[in-house]
Design a protein around this motif. Structure first.
Motif: not given
Length: 216
Positions: A80-94
């Protein structure tokens, strides 16, 4: 009716969001890592591969969507630490790459950062296992990132302290940053009614660039 892209459509919560969306007549794009593991039960579902950690993949999937839902998770705390915040960052950037016409983002959050009636946060509860704390803080980090975003329409929906498979009653109560508890001091909601709350927010947005929570 909306065109809704759901990342994590294979998961416990994601699959229920897909089902609720279909029951309401929406078109759904189920975004998964392995299309062979997702069985499209209705014609209204389009199954596609996508990587929530790749902004380019997010932009490609979201280009024809009205709403993007993130229901991604991982098997354990470090995951989760490797996924959740990076997912939020990626989604916003995309989504930013799509400009002013980008779809809105609905992000499945966690309960850890919610305040209890005594003012403490759920993740301050004594005796929580490290793995649970890691999951809670992963969601807290993602929420912190979203709260700094002003150019993408996002909503973070935190569940009650206990969320489990159950029945769909279609009823729930709403809070903002405080845990929703019942008359016995318990905080719970079924995954089915959490999905109801997600679709209610999609159909009638009331918490743009906010976190809110739901419980019985």
């Amino acid at each position: 009716m909306a065109n809704i892209a759901v990342f994590g459509a294979n998961g416990n919560i994601g699959s229920r969001i897909v089902r609720e969306a279909l029951d309401r007549g929406h078109q759904v794009v189920a975004v998964v890592r392995d299309t062979g593991r997702f069985v499209a039960s209705r014609e209204a579902v389009t199954v596609t591969t996508g990587d929530v950690l790749s902004p380019e993949s997010v932009a490609a999937v979201a280009g024809n969507a009205d709403v993007v839902v993130s229901a991604v998770g991982a098997k354990d705390g470090p995951g989760h630490l490797a996924t959740i915040k990076p997912a939020a960052e990626s989604l916003v950037t995309g989504l930013r790459a799509l400009g002013a016409g980008a779809p809105s983002l609905v992000f499945v959050g966690g309960a850890g950062s919610l305040r209890r009636p005594d003012g403490s946060r759920v993740w301050d509860t004594e005796g929580l296992p490290d793995a649970i704390l890691q999951i809670m803080h992963a969601h807290g980090q993602a929420l912190d990132h979203l709260r700094g975003v002003e150019d993408v329409r996002w909503t973070n929906i935190s569940p009650a302290a206990t969320i489990e498979p159950g029945d769909r009653s279609g009823t729930y109560r709403v809070g903002k940053d405080d845990l929703v508890v019942d008359e016995n001091g318990e905080s719970r909601i079924s995954m089915e009614d959490y999905a109801v709350a997600v679709l209610d927010e999609i159909e009638h947005p009331r918490h743009v660039r906010e976190r809110f929570t739901v419980g019985y």
